[in-house]
Write a protein that holds these residues in place. Sequence first.
Motif: not given
Length: 186
Positions: A6-9, A39-41, A92-93, A105-107
Motif C-alpha cells: 500500500m505504501i509503495l502504491m 483507502l484509509s478511512p 497518506a491515503g 512522516s512517510l507520506a
Amino acid sequence: MGLALMILMGIALSASAGFRIFVPFLVLSIGTLSGHITLSPDFAWIGTWPALICFGVATILEIVAYYVPWLDNLLDTIAVPAAIVAGTVLTAGFITDISPVLRWSLAIVAGGGAAGITQGVTTAVRAMSSGLTAGIANPVVSTVETGTSTVVSVLTVVLPIVGISLAILILLILLTRFIRRRRILT
C-alpha cells in the motif's frame, strides 16, 4: 493488501502526480469507487461521486492548460509545491494502522519526495524545451507527461506491482539524469 504494498502504491501514484497533479487522484477515485482500492478511512472521500466529478474537471483543465504555451511555464511555478502536497496526500491515503506521526512522516518524505523529484525534473525539461524550441516542442512534452501520469496511475491501481515497478524505473531515470546534469553544471 499488505502495508508495504500500500505504501509503495501511494509512492507510485505520488510520482505520477509529479507529471500531472490531478490524473492520479482521478484514477484513484475511479479505483476506489470500483472497489479495486480501499483507502484509509480519513481519505475515503476520494472515492465519492462528488470527488470523482471534481477530479475529472480538474484533470481536464490541467491537461488543457499545459497545451497553452505561456500558461504551461506559469503552471510549472505553482506545480512543484502543489505536486509535493498531492504526493503527500496520495501516500497518506494508503497508509493505515500505524501511528499518525509515522504515517505523515512517510507520506511527506516518500510521497512528497517522489512527486517533488518528478515535478522538479519535468519543470527543468519544460524550461529547456522552451529555451531550445521557443515553446514549439512543449505540447510534445505535455503529451508525454500526461501519458506517463495516466499509464503509471492506471497500472498502479489495476496491476500494482507493474505500476510500482514502472514508477521506480521512472524515478531512477529522472534521478540519474538530474544528478548527471548537476555534475555537468558544477
